[in-house]
Structures are given as structure tokens and as C-alpha cells.
Design an enzyme around this catalytic site. Structure first.
Site, PDB file in Angstrom:
ATOM      1  N   CYS B  50     -40.072  -8.025 -31.599  1.00 37.94           N
ATOM      2  CA  CYS B  50     -41.161  -7.379 -30.861  1.00 37.94           C
ATOM      3  C   CYS B  50     -40.669  -6.156 -30.090  1.00 37.94           C
ATOM      4  O   CYS B  50     -41.458  -5.330 -29.663  1.00 37.94           O
ATOM      5  CB  CYS B  50     -41.840  -8.378 -29.939  1.00 37.94           C
ATOM      6  SG  CYS B  50     -40.708  -9.210 -28.853  1.00 37.94           S
ATOM      7  N   HIS B  99     -23.659  -0.172 -31.551  1.00 37.11           N
ATOM      8  CA  HIS B  99     -25.085  -0.414 -31.262  1.00 37.11           C
ATOM      9  C   HIS B  99     -25.478  -1.823 -31.703  1.00 37.11           C
ATOM     10  O   HIS B  99     -26.108  -2.561 -30.938  1.00 37.11           O
ATOM     11  CB  HIS B  99     -25.946   0.634 -31.969  1.00 37.11           C
ATOM     12  CG  HIS B  99     -27.410   0.339 -31.880  1.00 37.11           C
ATOM     13  ND1 HIS B  99     -28.150   0.583 -30.735  1.00 37.11           N
ATOM     14  CD2 HIS B  99     -28.278  -0.247 -32.752  1.00 37.11           C
ATOM     15  CE1 HIS B  99     -29.395   0.196 -30.920  1.00 37.11           C
ATOM     16  NE2 HIS B  99     -29.498  -0.318 -32.142  1.00 37.11           N
TER      17      HIS B  99
END
Lengths: 269, 457
Positions: B50, B99
Site C-alpha cells: 500500500c 534501497h
């Protein structure tokens, strides 16, 4: 030597649990503490077994040997709790009791009984075993009760820090304490009945002034007091935890007082 | 390192955009297949939660990767490519490795240290790894990268307090309830007020197994409505004292201008022994519960400020873990870089060993032809001796080569080896990594070479 090694392992396990309390019980830390605790119990069992083989008698008589066996019963209770992740953390309160008992046993010397007993055989083993189980039931209730009071305090003070995260839930501690109280009360009651039956049968009457009888009866009354604290309006769990802590302190205090006043003589513990 | 991650996250796109770009499991698989079909990129993993939609691509050309992902995402969202472009981020090379490690440890999450992301990364990786295509979507590089990301996530969680405590008001409420009642299965809750304020807390508690939900509101119809939604039942507001006797948790969020729960009401409800304490969560402003209620021994009262303070404390604990977590990420990023650099050595080492084997076989044949009196057993001994000797002679150069590559020796070192061993004449230019269907096998063979060599020693 093995007794001392077991003592050291108990102590190291306790230190590790304390470290986990302050640094967070993440990763393999809790597993390592549990393994160390279990290893201490195993080593303690070996030490008692070696005593039995060497001296030809169970380590139930004489202060040092009896204290070590009493500590071992606490260790067994601890070992039963270790596989249960949340319950295992009660170790942080139970281990100091075990360490102190084993330390005291080492200090007075774990030696065979000097005098021959008139109360022997299976009846004696049953009586002492049940009494030890009763006392360790109270020690377990004390450990769970003291953690309950700490967690209760943290929740009241709204401090959701390291202690809050480490200490089990109030419900879990209540359950452990309740098991300790019922186990302890049942065992001690049976121990008293066995001891009383034997004394009446062989000696005709019970010596009420005997320190060990006084101590056992007071311990039994302490259990009744804890049960009493569980009844009535509100705060039942809290009162029960408090009663277990106070009751255990009374039992330990009375034992020390009786030993001092009886001049350290006698076979009881 | 031709690795890229392109996508959107809570840092670059608002929720209205993120929700349009969220991929379900089958949609993610389709997207991966279409990228390979259209662009021929060999390794891809699509992570969609989400808070982010990210596509990891290897090998990738920076500009091309971005345009591929723009196309895929614009198709998914129904936006133009220009519209998608403004929300996209792209990270390439070693920064992309870092990342992913930040993502898998929860350091890049909206709530620092949240644990759910670890499972979502695993799911994304497994989806790519199990797609029935050849070569696999999670090939040698992304396979290694995601495996390492999951292990970094686990290590950071185990060694730092990054996931400790609850970082939202709803999860603090659940944590409190758990520490009082243990399991919340079958516990009962009284909700005072039918507003939406406490909705998140009720939902979080319901997920933990809270069953008996009782709603009391001044307007009874709204209480009935809320009760129906949570499969509970509504009671008239005047009956709250009676309801208090049987519930374990009270959640109060009325709009009343004065306390609706006073000490006397609570005391009246305690006329019988309670099996458990009572947890009261008062999230109303002004407060619904008289602070004196908290003085009742069996009551744990928390208002909205208490809960926020706890959340702040927990966030602070998590933030203290950041330097250590960053250190772990850095060391694993370096480990990945070293592993990746060593891949360039694979063909060189293979050729080096092939050459050595060729010379050994040639010399062995010559030697054994002139020693026909040797028994088969003796001949085998000589062969074994030659194998050991060659392995020993090649061991040190191989180890040094790997070390050199790890230190950044790069192409010069590979060229030097080619020159010294005369490999450039026999083999021509080195084949590009992972262009063939055997790429994965080739990497593993390099490990085998090293393993055999150790065994030979």
C-alpha cells in the site's frame, strides 16, 4: 564440584535473563538463556545423582543436601516453563530463588546426614518430596506474583518500556501464580498428612513445638492466607499476587528465625 | 552494476496515486511477463504494497528501464505516461541494493521498523522466482539480492530494537490489552460513542479476536448501526454501569462536553469480584472519563495524550536503532558488491583452469607413454599427483584474484590475468554476463570450482 558448576550455570542464566530484560529479548538471546537454564537443571540433576551414588542416600537430609534438592525442585519447575515462550520469562524471578538456595547449600556444605533417621524409606521420601514441591509451589507463586506487581505498576504508571515488553502479561502471570499456589498447597497438605500419620503411628503423638512442624504448619497457613486474598470484591488477582510475595517472605523469614533460635542444630533443611 | 529500481512510494506519490498503482498477485505476474516480452529484460521482481510499487530490473539501462516502467504503470493506473512520470523515482547501481535493504528492514517505511514489509518483500521475490519462465525472473543476481535483503531484514530486527513497541495509537491499544489479558480471544469491549474516531482501534482489537462488542450512544440508532457493523449489540446509554460489569475493555469517544464515566459509576459496577482488571481507553476530547477513575486499583485508564506519548517513546526507541541498522545494511551492501564483482571473474577462472587442465593432460600423456612398465595403480597415483599440483598452483592466484576484485581491481585485473596466461588469444572477448540461458549455471560452476579447489588442497 558439579554442585558448584550447576550453581554457576544458574547464576549465568540469571545474568543472561537480566541482560535480555534491559536489552530486549530479541533474536536468539531468549533461546540461549533458556538453553543455559536447562543446562543448569541438567547439571544439578547429575550432581544430586552423584551424591546418591557416592553416599548411598538420597540428598534429603541435612541442611546443605536438602537445600540443594529443594533448589533442584525449583529448577525442574523452571525447566517445565522454558519451552513456553512467554512463561519462560518468569525465570528472571525464579532463578534468584534457586541461586540463593543452591548458594546457601554450598555455603553450609552438601554432606550426607550425620545422624541415622528413625523416619525412613518410601514414606520419608514421599513426605520430603511433597514438602519440597509445596515450598517450590510457593516460590513459583512468589516469582509470578512479584512480576505481576511490577507489570501492574508499569501499566498504572503508563511506562511501556523495557520492563513492560519483557514481563509477561498479567493474565499469564496470574495463571502461573495460581498453578503454583494450587500445586504448592496440595503437595504441602499431603506432605503434612503423611508426616502426621507416620508420627502418630510410631510415636503416638505429634510434637507441636518441633521447629519443622511449626514451620510446615505456618507455611500451610500462608497458603490459606493466599486463598483468602483471592476472595472478595475487586483486585482479586492483585491481592493474590501481593499475598504470594508477602507469604513467601514470611516462610523464608520464619525459616531463618527458627534456624537461628534453634542454634543451627537439627536435620530440617 | 546494471541494476535499477523504478517505482513510486509514499515519499513520491500521494495515496490516490499509490492505490491506482497497487498490483494484485496475478497482475504483478502479468506485468513482469509483459516487461520481459516487450523489452527482453532478464531479471525482474515487482514489489507492490500500500505504500510502494517498485520494479527491480537487471540488467538494465537507466533510461530504458524508466520508460519501460512508465509504460507498465501508466497502463495499470490508466494515466498518461507523462502523468505517471512525475511520481516516479529511479535508483541505480549499488544505491539500488541499499534501497532494497532499507525497504526490507522497514527503514524506508512510513512507520519506521514496521514488520509487515519483510513478508511483502518475500512474497514479491517468491512470486518472481516461481513464475514458470526460462530463464527465471529471479535469476542469479536478483535471487542473491532478495535472499540477502530478507536476511538483512531478519538480522536488523534481531539485533536492534527497530521493531520494538507499537508505533500507532491503535497498535498501542492492542499492545496494552495483550499485556493485561494475554490472549484477546473472546474478550468483551464496550464502545461509548458511535463516531468514527475509535474505528481503527476497534478494528485492530477485533483482528486480535475480541468478540463481544457492546455499543452505547446517546443516539441509540447510531449505536445500533455501529453494533451491526461490528456484529455486536447496542444498549441504551443509561445501562453502561451494568455493561461495565461484564466487559474487559472500554473505548470511549463521545462528543460529550463533560465526563460520561465517573468514579462512582465505575465503582458501582465493581460490586462483585471481577475476573480481570478493566482497561479504559479514552480517546475523546474533551475527555469522557473522569481522571479519578484511573485511581481505582483494578482500572487501567489511558487517554489520548497517554497513548500519543507512548507512540512517541516507541518511535524514539526505533530511531535510536537507526545507526546500527544502517551499519548492518552497509556491510551487507558491501558483501553484495564483492559478490557481484567476483562474477566477472567466472569466465576468466574457468579459462585459466581449462588451460591448465589441457597442459596437464598433454604432459601426462607424454609421461605415461614413456613409462609403460607402471601398473594401473601407479598411473592413477601420478594422475592424482598432477591434479593436486595444478590445483595448488592455481589456488593462490584464484584467491588473490577474488580479493583484488573485492578491492575494486576491476577490469584491469581481469585483463592482466588474460595477458599473463595468454587467455585472450585462445578465447576472444569475454562473453557478457547472464545473456545466455546457462548464465545461472555458470555462476554456480564458479562456486564449484572454488569448492573443488579447496577439496583438492
Amino acid at each position: 564440584m558439579i554442585h558448584f558448576a550447576a550453581f554457576l550455570l544458574y547464576f549465568c542464566a540469571f545474568v543472561l535473563w537480566v541482560i535480555l530484560l534491559f536489552r530486549g529479548a530479541r533474536g536468539t538471546g531468549a533461546l540461549l538463556a533458556s538453553v543455559l537454564s536447562a543446562a543448569a537443571v541438567l547439571l544439578h540433576a547429575l550432581a544430586l545423582g552423584e551424591f546418591w551414588l557416592t553416599h548411598g542416600e538420597l540428598p534429603l537430609v541435612g541442611p546443605g543436601a536438602a537445600l540443594s534438592s529443594l533448589a533442584f525442585v525449583g529448577g525442574v519447575a523452571l525447566a517445565v516453563m522454558l519451552p513456553m515462550r512467554e512463561v519462560a520469562r518468569v525465570a528472571i524471578a525464579l532463578l534468584p530463588v534457586i541461586v540463593l538456595m543452591q548458594g546457601a547449600a554450598l555455603a553450609v556444605g552438601i554432606e550426607p546426614a550425620a545422624a541415622s533417621l528413625d523416619f525412613q524409606g518410601a514414606g520419608f521420601v514421599l513426605h520430603v518430596g511433597l514438602a519440597f514441591l509445596g515450598l517450590q509451589g510457593l516460590a513459583l507463586a512468589f516469582a509470578a506474583g512479584s512480576l505481576y506487581l511490577i507489570q501492574h505498576h508499569e501499566l498504572k504508571e503508563k511506562r511501556l518500556g523495557r520492563i513492560f515488553f519483557f514481563v509477561p502479561s498479567l493474565a499469564t502471570l496470574e495463571r502461573v501464580g495460581r498453578i503454583g499456589i494450587w500445586l504448592g498447597f496440595t503437595s504441602l497438605s499431603l506432605a503434612l498428612v503423611v508426616g502426621w500419620a507416620w508420627t502418630v503411628q510410631h510415636r503416638g503423638s505429634l510434637e507441636i513445638s518441633d521447629p519443622k512442624v511449626v514451620w510446615a504448619v505456618v507455611s500451610w497457613l500462608v497458603f490459606l492466607g493466599i486463598f483468602g486474598a483471592r476472595r472478595g470484591r475487586g483486585r482479586t488477582e492483585y491481592r493474590s499476587a501481593l499475598a504470594a510475595v508477602v507469604g513467601f517472605a514470611v516462610v523464608v523469614g520464619l525459616y531463618l528465625a527458627l534456624r537461628i533460635t534453634s542454634g543451627g542444630e537439627g536435620l530440617f533443611l | 552494476m546494471p541494476l535499477s529500481v523504478v517505482g513510486v512510494s509514499h515519499d513520491t506519490a500521494p495515496v490516490e496515486v499509490r492505490e491506482r498503482l497497487a498490483f494484485g498477485a496475478s497482475e504483478a505476474s502479468q506485468a513482469l511477463l509483459s516487461i520481459r516480452r516487450e523489452e527482453g529484460i532478464q531479471e525482474e521482481v515487482l514489489l507492490s504494497t500500500c505504500n510502494r510499487t517498485e520494479i527491480y530490473l537487471f540488467p538494465s539501462h537507466a533510461e530504458r528501464s524508466r520508460s519501460v516502467v512508465e509504460r507498465v504503470l501508466s497502463r495499470k493506473a490508466g494515466f498518461s505516461e507523462d502523468a505517471v512520470r512525475q511520481y516516479l523515482f529511479q535508483i541505480s547501481g549499488e544505491a539500488a541494493v541499499r534501497h532494497l535493504f532499507h525497504v526490507s528492514t522497514g527503514l524506508d517505511s512510513m512507520v519506521t521498523g514496521e514488520a509487515e514489509i519483510q513478508g511483502q518483500v518475500k512474497e514479491a521475490y517468491e512470486r518472481a522466482a516461481t513464475l514458470p519462465v526460462d530463464p527465471p525472473m529471479a535469476g542469479p543476481v536478483l535471487n542473491r539480492l532478495f535472499q540477502m535483503a530478507l536476511s538483512v531484514g531478519g538480522r536488523v530486527r534481531a539485533e536492534t530494537p527497530i521493531g520494538e513497541g507499537s508505533a500507532s495509537v491503535a497498535s498501542v491499544a492492542v499492545e496494552l490489552a495483550r499485556k493485561i489479558f494475554g490472549s484477546l480471544q473472546g474478550k468483551r469491549i464496550l464502545i461509548l460513542g458511535a463516531g468514527v474516531t475509535g474505528e481503527l482501534i476497534v478494528e485492530a482489537l477485533a483482528r486480535e479476536g475480541i468478540r463481544g462488542i457492546v455499543v452505547a450512544n446517546r443516539t441509540h440508532e447510531r449505536a445500533v448501526e455501529l453494533a451491526r457493523k461490528h456484529r455486536g449489540h447496542a444498549i441504551p446509554f443509561e445501562q453502561i454501569s451494568e455493561a461495565l460489569r461484564s466487559v474487559d475493555i472500554v473505548l470511549s469517544s463521545t462528543a460529550a462536553p463533560h465526563p460520561v464515566l465517573t468514579r462512582s459509576i465505575v465503582r458501582d459496577s465493581f460490586d462483585k469480584p471481577r475476573p480481570h482488571p478493566l482497561l479504559i481507553i479514552d480517546i475523546a476530547i474533551p475527555r469522557d472519563v473522569d481522571p479519578a477513575v484511573g485511581d481505582e486499583p483494578e482500572v487501567f485508564l489511558y487517554n489520548v495524550d497517554d497513548l500519543r506519548k507512548i507512540v512517541d517513546d516507541h518511535v524514539q526507541i526505533r530511531e535510536q536503532a537507526l545507526p546500527k541498522a544502517a551499519g548492518i545494511i552497509e556491510s551487507h551492501s558491501e558483501e553484495f558488491r564483492v559478490w557481484y564483482s567476483s562474477l566477472a571473474l567466472v569466465p576468466v577462472i574457468r579459462r585459466m583452469r581449462k588451460e591448465a587442465r589441457r597442459h596437464r593432460d598433454h604432459e601426462l600423456d607424454r609421461l605415461l607413454q614413456g613409462m609403460s612398465h607402471l601398473t594401473e595403480e601407479d598411473r592413477e597415483r601420478v594422475r592424482e599427483f598432477s591434479r593436486r599440483l595444478v590445483n595448488k598452483l592455481l589456488h593462490q592466484p584464484t584467491v588473490r584474484l577474488r580479493k583484488g576484485m573485492a578491492r575494486g581491481g576491476g577490469a584491469e585485473l581481469v585483463d592482466a590475468v588474460r595477458f599473463l596466461y595468454g587467455l585472450e588469444e585462445s578465447d576472444g572477448p569475454p562473453p557478457p554476463l547472464f545473456r545466455s540461458e546457462d548464465s545461472r549455471a555458470e555462476v554456480f560452476r564458479a562456486d564449484e570450482i572454488e569448492g573443488n579447489q579447496r577439496a583438492g588442497d
